[in-house]
Structure formats: structure tokens, C-alpha cells
Scaffold this active site. Structure first.
Site, PDB file in Angstrom:
ATOM      1  CG  ASN B 158      -1.723   1.248   1.378  1.00 53.83           C
ATOM      2  OD1 ASN B 158      -2.671   1.424   0.610  1.00 53.83           O
ATOM      3  ND2 ASN B 158      -1.377   2.137   2.311  1.00 53.83           N
ATOM      4  CD  GLU B 159      -1.551   5.757   0.242  1.00 55.77           C
ATOM      5  OE1 GLU B 159      -0.965   6.410   1.123  1.00 55.77           O
ATOM      6  OE2 GLU B 159      -2.703   6.045  -0.156  1.00 55.77           O
TER       7      GLU B 159
END
Lengths: 506, 506, 506, 506
Positions: B158-159
């Protein structure tokens, strides 16, 4: 004119309005739609007792004669009775037992009432009838306990003053039935409560005194007195329905008052009085039952009836009901607070609003009742007046109140207002707009359930000098519940709504 | 100006708006409040997939190293994973699998993110990580079947472009993780779908092309591309909350469009694009999420997003969420469509209104979307415009439509209109009026649930020349759903409403 | 030898065995699996109170310090607390409040206990701790009513005699904490019940007298005394589990008896005594908890414990528990009466059998307890003896009873016998046969639920001279419930089973 | 002798046994007890279609003649029909539509059948009957969709060869009714399926050929052929019940086979054949239905019937049934798989065992059926033989099988065996021991539900050479299900059961 409501209660709201409710014939309680409806009614209203016809009729199957070795015997079979009473208790309601009608195997004649053919003739053997009563009440005591069943009123028959309900409306025959039955009940236990005579509104004023005289003369047990109340005129028939004129709602209250009036001075003068049925029209196919008018019509009756009697039972909680046959349309003018499949009618909401009132009465008037509960919440029921001639009411009726808010700390009060009227909480109106579908689709039922929600608004009211000023404007046929609660403000000191979008603090 | 809507559809409404939704960390799904909330969301909205962080974090307990006879082993324990996925499937929703964060027993460092301490460092052994991925995906295939799991997108981390979520925001380290992970997934089955890189809105425009180049050069499998979208400015802190400026909603659509723009011409140009998170503010403590403004702000995004991407997942369905700690008040600015205990926020209703739209698009504009379904029901979504500077909008915005009603027979149409606005369907406003109680009482929760109901009105509209004229006046921050259905009139010929009270037939 | 049970009761069975039960940390109660488990336990057993650690730990989020305008404040946030207590009351169980552990924002040190890191250091401000206690108990009183909360015991901390649970096991520091806390509780209301010191089995015999002396000298309120009881030896570790020797079950009863013994003659001599935790092993990963042995081991403790104390709380009702980390296998030696996903262990059934006993004790012995209820039903609990050295028991143990059957009319009695043993009602054994799957499939869970059903047999026993002879042969590690009810025979005179297939009447 | 079962399937088990099931009259489906029963049946068995009498009888209220302005009209009212069909679909079952009996407002005579008075005379207007059929089927198509309703078989009337069910058993009148009805159905949609003639077992062998000739000659549509099968002799009456001799179960299979035999060579030879009712006795008050004998009697019929017909529908799923009046005792010899209030009879379990069989048939014989499903689980149904003369069967019947276990890895297999017999899973026997209470108490109902659970045992079987040896000893009237699954052993290497109590490792 604004009414200034004082802080001291002027009375207490009795439970008479919710003590009992009516139902279609006993075996309809086996149905899922019925039980779903009753569950909803109990969740949002909460009646204490339920009363309907037909416990002893063939559809419940209790009285079962048979031959064995050339002799007649009777088996008493309680399978369906138990299913129904189990369901009632599970749903938090108790039976208001009505003993009737006559099992066909015990009947002296073949006269019946209703589409479902309840036999309304005297027993051909009073001994066998007494056995039946003793067996039935005894079974209930065995299954549910004596303490429990002592709390259930037991009423003998229904409207014996009408020849439709009692062959020839024969008062002497009723007296005899009453006597045999009352003794049979007391044979089981002396503290069980038995009563009658469940008179129709049409009974002449002599009926009740004669009943009182009979039971007094012969020392027949009687623990309560019961009658019915309706206000409709003669039926004007159309296919699958009727129209009727209605007397003003005050006429219902007069009927409620009549037993005490008629029995004053008699030995029965101090007994509890139960109105074991009431409604506007006595017809299960009069569309008036489905309207907002009906809620406004009954509002003053619910607000005031408890002053006159120990209970008054709305006839009936649900449209699951088959006296004139199986309904042919979702809205068909049934008695129900709910239609089949649980669409709430305006009168349902009148009852649900009553359920939100507090026990202390702070003020009352021709169009309002102001109450308070233990948390300091003030609940006001207010209603538009109705014109039973069908005329348009005057516009702009407003109830103006100045309410005392408990606790000096609160600087605001929270108002939640819920309403039914021609426009709001009126599923019947939505059904009309949908083209009056006889059997709505699943999607239409969803729409009707949404349309049946009361209109609701909320706001913050300033508390000034410990008071809140409340103006309730009432629309056509509106019944409204206004709940006002003092607010404990937990807003933190840094809260500033103007900063919501990142703006500068003010 | 009235817009004349033609009978022929101009397009189809894709499912992109409902394809996915976000959730708090994986193990929160074990909670009852979470599951009750998801059940409600599924009943009234119906998302297809659900995505959240933390499947591999310590709170789910999958990666369990131990020593036996002096040697390190790893047990993969799937008890909680199974409980959650079983619950998802039972509720009619499927996992959009996000592989992350790092189990502490496999982490190379101790940097964590969030109150619940998700470890964001690379694995200390890529071999053991690949084993973990294969074991986890393999277990899901064993338990739920290959056919089922092939339908679940599997996203890697994630990110990774933010140093809060991936140590040093090290792109090379992410590329290596992606490669190892993608191969591990495909080891289980070549038709499973793997993708990434789940970029934050702040990633520079070179990130995605570099990722594309990496996977292309090394023939690393990639089945979809993902990024996130948010529009809020820097956080202005107050205790237990923040305020932020917002960019206009069109900025979200621009972010949706960027992956296709940036990948045009690359080998990844034709892959599905998933916006695996979007919202206005990326903060779970910004009260803007609770407002009617927020629904109106997002309405054009939901109406238009499906033109740009294959899915865009609202972050998140529920306030059961603990990234910045356990919420201290019922309304605390959480992402949720629902608060704890299932109070529906205005944005919930925006989604529920979307769920009522039909698949055919008849017309669309800056403030409306007109659709129709197979039954002929026309459903219009319309919304007030918002001012992100917090200014007051112009008054009197009205959407005027002329709608074609299928079937010549209908002489009326039924209109059901549902709205949320500053006044209606706005539990947050009611909560403010109640004094912002941190932990409302049972009665206050009931009031808030009632206040959260959209305003609803219904009426009968005339059909003239096969058309209905519909005027939708929009209040401040209103989002409205207008459903228009042609009426089949079943009213019997004898019906005459004037006879309701027994009056003369007209 | 047959034991002739007399008709007159010899005593009454107290509710001590069911008065309380233990649970994993407070916030686990937010989980659905937990609540489903508790619902099942309440339906089939019915405990009165539930006690666990961590109400004030960070996972419940009550104590929330923050800065505003440069100053430290504390917000007390009760969202999760309310969710849990609401759920408890809805499930018919009440909190046995344990105040602990220390919120990290109030702790004086960073020592923690358990995988979930409960802080076990004294408060850095006793004033702020007292505020926290007053706020918490005050909130409970506001929300649930004073009458209700007065019924909830409030215990101060857990096992302060162990350095794992209280920094340095510092008795003086505990006394100070107790004093501050007890006064804070009584500040809310003088009739709330506070107590302690929740000693571990390892506390030396002087601990309790010193506590008594302290509270007496300083007039510190104390409404009850509490300690714990366990019988296991040192842990022999294997991966994800331990094995331990066990002392005989009588050792538990001796521990139950010790507070009264130690406090005899002190000012606390007449206070209620609560064993707020007991079990065989104190480890949540000892497979003995899952076995039939365990039910037989505890049977005499449940049968006799009520003679010694006011309550003894089985630690714990469910395997939803995370002290040594998230379980890695369905059966992992957890304390629970139920595994995750509600597989009933043999000890669950021991409790469910206790729930079937009547209030009158007719007879008791080393291997049996004979009771009767108001309907005349006799319920016998009998159990095989266990050998804590693991040896094989003698074969052929049989309990022989002659039972008095009320009512001369009955010619037969109905026997329903339910058993758990190595062979019956033993899901752990079935799980072993299934290959000990760490995370069973849905189908395997179904099989385990079926295997967890007690073995059941029924038969008709002759009543001779108002007595029934009952022989209960006990298999290895069997615990059995035998229910004997006199029969009212409703068989009709014409019944003849030989005619079932149309044969001649006999 | 041991039967060595080969690995290759010898056939597939068809769904004929579960394709349809019978029910009491249509409006009984409105009841809660009925719907609760059907929900249980669907959860544990899973029938596809349900068929019963009375859809057009007065109790459903469809046909409603009325006068308006001096003329006869008919309203078709579908409120109850919709409630029932909605409930069926919600419970995962579909109507097998039976068109009958005659609405009293359309009947040409007053002959009725059953306690509930179904009119069995021809319509007085075939036009109005055709209108009724078109309206009813058309309404179902409108409400449930054409695609859905095309899947529902539509059968014309019931047992027209018996004068009890069709006035004078007039075949010509039936032919005419069939012709009018079939055309009316096809008027709605040509792909709807219509059939008949639903003959009783007593119909002479010419009936079906004459029907075939009639429809062929006149080109009347017919999509399937139907008849019934029963094996009982004349009724020997006792109060509230009968006894009858039974033919051996093979007689049922012969009856199943007869339509194809009789129609061979005709135009109807290739049509689907549905046995729309079958049972042993055709009486709803024969106690044989409640016995373990009955399950063993029907086992070979269920195992073999699918070879002969497309469906055979057990008459009926529940004792909620009133043909000879309301039952007077919980067990009264009703047809039901379940009693009122959901006590499962042995025959229920026979069906539930069928539901556990796999689709591949590995072997079959006079006393067993061996199947396997996609997971490798082998499920064996075996049954004791019965003696319809009531004699005692030979002792010691054992089915010995050698079963192939898929996958060489498994060293053990898990056996789960479930049985009903005279001793196990036999609530009727427990009810006898309880004194045959007509209306059991809540506690007795609980006991009966427990007694109704099949006996269950589990064990671990060695796999030797890829095979498991299974010996199934069958008790009197036993039907058993043995499920054998290969085990994947996850036992860790350190597991040693001898260490449970802290003993030395072995």
C-alpha cells in the site's frame, strides 16, 4: 393563545389504552403474517392482553367427540391452542380469554356467523360444555402455571344481545350459559377471573342491570363487566366494501362510560369495566380504517378513555382477519393497525405515539395531551379536529405551548416531532397514487413501507427562563408527537463549525 | 430550462462505483459492530469487493515462527483469516486482497505505521516472504476454490511511494517486493490476478512509468494497475480531529484518469485500472465526512467515475477503524458511510441512491443523472453544487426534466423522492442538536437512526403525451433520488373517495 | 452397593458455580465470535456475571489525555465500554468489574504483561487514577442506573502478588491503589460494592491477613474478598503449547476454602468470598483443557465448591483469548468451554449438566450428586474418578441408586441420560481422528459440532413401590447426567403396537 | 461376504428423489409452524418443488364473483397466493402447481372432499374456469417472471379416477377439463409446462392410454405425465387413527414404473414422468409413518426410484395437514417428515442421509448404495430389511465393504456414522416412553428434539493399500449413513498424547 404548562403533574396516564387489543379468530394466530405483525405491534406499541373469537370453534380443534366400544367420549385436544398461547407469551402478550363459539359437536343448532362459520347456538349439553371449559382452563393452568393464568381475564361469549352472535339473542339462555361457565372456571381455581356479558353497542339499557340482577340473585361469580363500542351508521354496500356515516368521537367515550352509569348502585358497581372491542365502524371492509382521518378521529378517545374504564381494546391489531371472507386487496378497509405484510396505517402510529408518552400528565385539552417521563423528556400528543360530515376543516390550527424544562443547566432542548397526516405517514395515500394495486409487488410493498414512516423533523429549541416555547401547526388530519428533551451539551470548547472546510477560526 | 430526456438510452451505467469499498484493518472484521455494519451496507448498497490493510500484520496472526529441535520453522496459521473471509462471503462480498504489512517476525526493521503498529519495512528474507504469500494464497484456493479466488484481485502492498507506508519510500525495494510477490502468487496458479502499485495521490508522475518499465523489462506478471485519490489540504489540528481545505470534486476525477494517461503507450496501457482508495480527506478524524456537504461533494464523482476507471473504492464503509486510535465520540469525522452502531451518514445515502439507479443512462449533466431499469422505472439522481470555500450557495437551484414514460396506457406516474440535505437524512445535524454526546444513550441512538432516514415524499404525476414533467428543487447540500414509475390503475369503477364518511355518491 | 436416596432433601444447591465466569481481555468482547459464543453459553448454562482483564487498558480507549491551549486534559471515552456492556446485558449477563490494567497515558513505567501488552505499573498520578475510576463508574451508573450497578462487584486489579501482574509485586503500592480506588468508587455511591485483592494461588498465607489489617486500620471500604485457584505444575514447553502435571481436584477445593480460613477472626471474616478465577492449568495452551479427562476432573469441584465460597469463576468461557498470542490451531489447549466457532468441549457439557440440576439436594457422594426440581424431575450428576498420574482407571465403576419418585400414580419413569467421555461428546477426539487440522473446513466444523453432542439414551423405567432403581455405569472419563421424570400415561385404551402393520389385535 | 467396491463409478445418482415433495393444502403454507418446518427441511434436505391441493379452493380466496350494476363479475384476488409463493421462493423451493379444487362460486355441484371441504365438481362454466386459469398463471408470470414460471410444472387436478376427488370419477369430464386448462395455460405462454392426469394407484390400466389417445387425437398440449403410488391395504379404524397392512416396498417401484410401461408406443412415451405423490399408507393417521420401520421400508425406494421416473414426491413434508381434521396428538400417524413443532421422524433422516450422498454411484445392492463426491468423501447408505408382516427380522445383518480411498497419501480415513433405528433417532419411541402426551410440554418437546437426533459415532480407520474395510452392522429397522473421508494429517512431530498430564515423553 399559548398555554403555559405548569411543572407539577395534574394526573397520571393509565395503561387502559394499551391493556388490551383485539384480534381476528383464534386460529389465525397460527399464521406467520399474523405473528410477524404482532411482533411489530409489540415492539412499537406493547399491548398487555389480546382477545378474539373462536377459541372453542372447530378451527382450533379442542372439542373432539368420538365413539369407542359403542359409547360417546370426548377428547380435548390442545395442540393448536398451545401453539397460539406459546406464541403470544413469546411475543410478550397474554390472552384475554373469550370462551366461544360453540364446537359443532356440542352445538344444539346449526346457525353460524361469519365466513368461517362460527356456531352461535347454545350447547346441547351444559354438562359437556362445563367439562370443556374446565378441561380447557385446567389445561392452561397446567401448562402456564396458576399464577400466570390468574392474571388472564376470562370472558363468557360475545355480544349475546345480537341474534347474529347468539341464537335468538336469548338473554335467559345467555344467563344460563354464563352461570354454568363461571362455575366451571371457578371449579379450576377460585381466584381465576371470569366476566361478561360482552354486550354490543346496540344492547338496550336494561340488559346490563338484568345481568347484574341475575348474577346477584343466584350468587354467580363475576369479576369484571364488559361491553363494546362503535360509532358507525348503516352500511352502504359497494363490491368488497361498505361506506358508513360516523358519529363524533365523543360518542365512543359516552359508550365507554355507560356500564358504570348503568350499574351504579348495583352489586357490580365497583367491578373493573373492560371495553373488549371498540372502533369507529364495526365493519372489516370500511376504508375509513385505513385513513389519516381515522387516527385524528381516535386521538381524543385514546387520550381520554382511561378516565372512564379499565381497558378499551382496539378491534383489531391486524388485517389478518376473515369475518367477511378473505380480503381481495391490500387496503380493503380492514380493522388492522397493520395491513397484511405489515404496512403501518396512521392509526398504528397514533398508538405508537401513545407508547412514547410519559406517565405524568402535565396538561390536557381538546386537542392535546402533555406528559413527562422520569428522564425529564416531555412528550406532547396533539391532533387536528375532524369533521365527520366530511367537510374541509378550518386551516391553520396551531397548538401553542410553553413547556417547563427540568434542570436549570440546559440552555437548549432537543425537539423531535413525528407526524401522520394526509401527506405524511400515509401509506394508504401512496397506495392510491400507485393505482390501488390489489396485490402489490415486492417493490411496491417496499415503497408503501417507506411511505408509512411518519414525517419526522428535529431541531434545537432555546431554553429561556427554564421554558421552551413550542408551536405545533397541525395539517389536515394530522396527529403529531412532539418530544422535547433538555440537552446536556458536550460540545468541546474548540469546536467551530466554520472551520469545517479548513477556513479560519472565527 | 427544462431538459427533454429522450427515450433512447445514451449509455450504460457501469458497476465501477460499487465494485469495491475500503475497510479498516483486516482483523477489525472480526467484530460484531463491523459485521452488522457490513450487513447493512450490503443490504442497501451491495459492494462487490472489500479491501483493507493488515492481512499479514500481527493482529491476524498468520506468520508464526518457532523453534523446534534447535531450528527455526514457520507455522502459517489461518484461523482469523478464515473467520474474516467466511464472514465476507456470507455477507455477499469478496476480498480485494492487499498483501501487507510485514509480520514482525519477518520484518527487517521496526518502523511502524498507525496506532495499531503495522510494520512497513521490507522482509528480512524474501524467500520466507514468498513462502508466506504462497501459503496464504494457496490456503485461500484450498478453502474457497480456485474458480472463486481467481476472481479476487491481489494487490501488492500500500502506497510504497510514502515513507510512512514503506521504509524510505524505496522504489527499488518495492519493485523487488512486487516481483517476488507476483511470482509467488502465480506459482499457486497462473490465472490469479496480481497488481499494484497502490500509489498515493502524492506520487510523482514518473512513478508509474518506472513501475511499468520495471515489470516489462523483467517480465514480471501484472494484471491490473492501482492508485489512490484524495483532495484534502494540510491538516489543521484540534484535539481528536483535524480540519482541511478541499479541492473541488473534479480533482478526484482527474486523479482517477491519471493512470491511463501516464501509462498510455506502455505495455500496461490496456490493463484494468482500480482506484483502490478515494475520499475527500485522507484523515479519519475530519468531520467533513459526516456532513450533507460531503454527499453533495461526491455525487458528481460517483455519477462520472465509471467512465474513467474499472473501480473506485470509497475509503471506508464504516467508522470501525483505528488508524489514529480508538474514536472518542460517536461522530468523530471517521471515513465511514456508517458510524459505530450503524447510524447512516449522508454519504451512505448517496451510495444507496446509486443502488436504485437503472442500468440505462437516459441523460446526464453537471447536476443530474437520469437512468431507467427493465421495469420502466426512471430513477434520477440530482445534486446541489457545493462551494469548497464554505460560501453559501445560490438559492433556488432547480433541475427541470421532461421524462419519457414507457407504455401509452399509463395516465399517471408515481413519484417517490428521497433526499438528504442540511435538513433531511442528516444524523450529524441531529447529533449536534443533541449536544454532541460522546457516547449516546440507547434512546439517543434511536433518535439518530430516525434522523438518519432520508426525507421522503410521494405523489402522483400526470402523464401527458407519454411524458412527465419533473421539477426537482434542491435545498442546500441536497442529494436527491427521484423515482418515477408508470402506474397501472386498478381502481374499481365504483370507487368514490367522497363516500368515505357515508356521504352521497358524486 | 445401592444407595437408597431418601425423599427429604438434605440441602440446597447454591448458585455459586454459575455466579461468575471468566473471559479474555475486555475488548475481545467486541467480536462476533465472542458474542456468538457467549450467547450459546448463556442459552445452555446461564452465568450471572463475567469478569476479565483490561477494561482500562489501551484497547478499550477510555483514558485519553490531550493538550489544549498548552494544558494537559483527559477525555474519558466510553464508546467501546458501552458496546461491550450493552452486549453483556443483552445476553443476560452482567459485568464483574475488574479495574485494570494501567492506561499507558497514566502509567508510571512501561512493564507490560501478555502478548497484548497490558501495562502493570502503578499510576503516575493517583489523583488522575481516582478521576478515571470515578468517571468510569459514574458513567456506568448514568447509563445503566444506580440500582443495576450496585449489583456489580468491583474488584481492584488482578494478582498483585505476582510481579508479572503488578510491578515488583509491591504490596504497599497495591494497598495504596486499593485505598484510592475504593474511595473513588464509594464517591460515586456508598452502596456500590468494592473488593479485592484477587490474589494468585501462589500468594503466601500472610498476604490476605496483611490486606485485612491495612483496610481495617485505615477504614478502607471492602465489600468482598477475592482470590484465584489453579492446580498445575511447571510448564513443559513444546511449540505452541505446554504440558503440566496436575494436583488432584480436591486441591482446588482447599484453595477455595483458604480465604475464610486465613481471615477467621479478622474484620473481614464475614465478607463474601469470590474465587474470581479457577481452572486446572493456568496456561491457555495446555491441551488438557480440551479433554474429557478435564470434565471428570472438575466435576467434584463444581458439585462441592458452593459449600465453600460465594462464587468460583471458571477461567474462561471461550477460547477467544489472546494472552500468549493468537491461537494457531482450532484446538490449542485454550481455557474456553468453547473453541473458536463454538465447538463445545466436554467441560462445557459439565456446566450444561449442572444447569439441569434441581435446587433440592437429595443425596451426594464422592462420585455423584442427586437433585430434584419443582416438577418432581430427579437429576443425577455422576462422574468417573480420574488419575492425575495418567494411569488407566479401574474398569467397571457403576453408581447404583434407588430413587424416590414423587406421586404414587406413576407406574413408569422416563430416563434421559446424557454423557461425555472418551467416546461421547468429545470433539477433541474427533479432531484428532480428522488429523488435527489447524483451521478446519466448513464441513469439518460441522462434523466437530456433531461430535460434540453428548451421547444420549432414553428409556422407560418401572416404578416399584414409589421407587426407581438406576444403575449408571461410567466409562473412562465419563461425566453423565441422568434425568428421571415420573410419567403421566396418556396412552388410550385402544392402543396396541402389534397392530402397527395391520395385524390382529392382541 | 465383503463387497470390493471399485474406484470407477458405475452410474450417477439422479435428483429424482428430491425433485419434489408433497404438502398439505395450499393455505396451510400461511402458517408459521409450516414455514418453520419447511425451512428446516430445506436446510437439511433441500427439495426443489412442492405440490399440494387447494390452490383454487375457497381458503386461498382467488375466485371472487360479485355483482355490480346488476351484472356478475369475477375479481381474481391473489393476496394469499402471493404470500405463499413468496415464502416458498424465500425458502428456496418452487411450486409444482396443481390446479384444483373448484372454487365454490364456480362449482356445478356441492360435493366436497376432506374436513376442509374441497369442492370436487366440474366448473359450471368452462369459460370462467379458463379465465381463472389464465388470470392465475398470468399473475404468476407477471410477479415472478416468465423465465421462472416456465420452470414450474402445472398439473391439472388430482386423482380424477376416484369419485372422492372428481365427481363420479367421470373420465370424459376430466378430459374436457384437461383440454380447457391446458389451452388456457398455453394462452399465457406456449413454453409453460402442463400435464396430468395425476392418477391414483387404483386407476385401471386403461386410464392412461385413454388419456394419451384423447390428447393425441385432439392435439391437446401435454408436457409431462403424472400418477401416484401407495402400498397400504384397507383401513382398520380406531379412534383418531387407522392400521393397515402394507405391501413390500418393491411394490412402490413397480407403481413408479407403470406409466412408461403403459404409454410405451404412444405419443406420450417419451414425456417426463412424475410420481406426484407416494408413501406407504395413504392415510394421514396411520402411526406407521412415525416409526423407524418406515425409514427402513422406504430406503430401497429412495435408493432406486430415480432409475424409473423423473421425480417421486414424498407425501408430505410436514404433519401440518388437516385432511381428516385437526390432529389431536403430537404423534398421530401424519404423513410428515416432521411433526408439528419440528420433531424429526426417522424418515426425515432417511432423506437427510440421501442429501449427504455424492453424485457418483460406486456400488449398489439390495441393502446399500455407495457414493462419492468431488472431495473424495465416500458416503454409504445402508438399511436393514423389513418384514411387512411384522415378524422379527433375522439378527446380525452386516454390510461388509472394501472401499477405495482416493489419494495414496492418506494413511487413515475418518468415519462418521449416523443412524436411525428402533433405539436411535427415534422420537416416536421416546414419546411412547413419555406416556404419549397429546400436547407435550415445552420441556418434553426439548427432550423429543434431542431423542430425534440420529445416533452418531466417529472413528479413525486405517488405509491399507489404498483401501478401507468397513463393516456396518445393522440393528433392527436401522438406516445408516457412513461417511468415509481420507485424512490429511497435520499432527505436529512433537505431539505425544502421553505427555498430556505432564508425564515423560515416550
Amino acid at each position: 393563545m399559548r398555554i403555559t404548562v405548569a411543572e407539577q403533574p395534574v394526573g397520571r396516564l393509565s395503561d387502559a389504552w394499551r391493556l388490551a387489543v383485539g384480534t381476528g379468530r383464534f386460529d389465525l394466530a397460527l399464521r406467520r403474517d399474523y405473528q410477524d405483525s404482532l411482533a411489530l405491534v409489540q415492539r412499537e406499541i406493547g399491548f398487555r392482553y389480546i382477545r378474539g373469537h373462536g377459541l372453542l370453534s372447530d378451527g382450533v380443534g379442542v372439542h373432539r367427540p368420538y365413539d369407542h366400544q359403542g359409547q360417546r367420549h370426548v377428547r380435548h385436544a390442545f395442540g393448536y391452542l398451545d401453539q397460539v398461547v406459546d406464541a403470544y407469551l413469546e411475543l410478550g402478550i397474554r390472552p384475554f380469554v373469550e370462551l366461544g363459539f360453540m364446537p359443532s359437536g356440542l352445538a344444539s343448532g346449526d346457525q353460524t356467523v361469519f365466513w368461517w362459520r362460527g356456531n352461535v347456538t347454545p350447547p346441547r349439553s351444559h354438562t359437556e360444555w362445563a367439562d370443556l371449559v374446565r378441561a380447557t382452563i385446567g389445561h392452561l393452568v397446567d401448562r402456564y402455571g396458576l399464577h400466570e393464568v390468574r392474571g388472564w381475564p376470562i370472558e363468557v361469549w360475545n355480544e349475546p344481545d345480537l341474534k347474529e352472535f347468539w341464537q335468538n339473542a336469548d338473554a335467559d339462555a345467555y344467563h344460563r350459559l354464563y352461570e354454568v361457565t363461571a362455575h366451571a372456571v371457578k371449579d379450576v381455581d377460585a381466584d381465576l377471573q371470569v366476566g361478561g356479558p360482552a354486550l354490543s353497542p346496540g344492547a338496550d339499557d336494561g340488559w346490563l342491570p338484568r345481568f347484574a340482577e341475575f348474577v346477584t340473585d343466584r350468587s354467580v361469580p363475576v369479576d369484571f363487566v364488559s361491553r363494546h363500542a362503535y360509532t358507525s351508521g348503516p352500511a352502504q354496500h359497494v363490491p368488497f366494501g361498505v361506506h358508513q356515516t360516523l358519529a363524533p368521537p365523543q360518542r365512543l367515550l359516552e359508550q365507554f362510560a355507560s356500564p358504570r352509569r348503568l350499574l351504579a348502585g348495583s352489586a357490580l358497581a365497583d367491578l373493573p369495566v373492560h371495553i373488549t372491542e371498540f372502533n369507529s365502524s364495526y365493519r372489516p371492509d370500511n376504508p375509513i380504517h385505513d385513513t389519516a382521518f381515522h387516527a385524528a378521529y381516535l386521538a381524543p378517545v385514546l387520550a381520554g378513555g382511561g378516565d372512564l374504564v379499565d381497558s378499551f381494546a382496539y378491534w383489531t391489531f391486524s388485517d389478518v382477519f376473515e369475518e367477511v371472507g378473505i380480503p381481495t386487496a391490500l387496503f380493503h378497509g380492514g380493522f388492522g393497525l397493520l395491513t397484511h405484510r405489515q404496512i403501518r396505517k396512521p392509526t398504528f402510529h397514533l398508538y405508537a405515539f401513545m407508547n412514547r408518552l410519559g406517565p405524568q400528565i402535565l396538561a390536557r385539552g381538546a386537542d392535546h395531551l402533555v406528559t413527562r417521563d422520569g428522564t425529564g423528556r416531555i412528550a406532547v400528543l396533539a391532533w387536528a379536529s375532524v369533521d365527520v360530515t366530511g367537510g374541509e376543516p378550518l386551516d391553520g390550527h396551531t397548538v401553542r405551548l410553553s413547556l417547563p424544562v427540568a434542570g436549570s443547566a440546559a440552555r437548549t432542548a432537543f425537539l423531535l416531532r413525528s407526524s401522520v397526516s394526509e401527506e405524511s405517514g400515509n401509506a394508504w395515500r401512496a397506495w392510491s397514487e400507485l393505482g390501488r394495486p390489489l396485490s402489490p409487488t415486492a417493490r411496491q410493498l417496499d415503497v408503501l413501507r417507506q411511505a408509512a414512516e411518519p414525517g419526522r423533523r428535529h431541531s434545537s429549541l432555546p431554553v429561556v427562563g427554564g421554558r421552551v416555547e413550542l408551536d405545533l401547526h397541525l395539517a389536515r388530519h394530522e396527529v403529531t408527537l412532539a418530544e422535547v428533551s433538555p440537552v446536556t451539551d458536550e460540545t468541546p470548547p474548540w469546536w467551530d463549525e466554520r472551520r469545517l472546510l479548513g477556513g479560519e477560526p472565527s
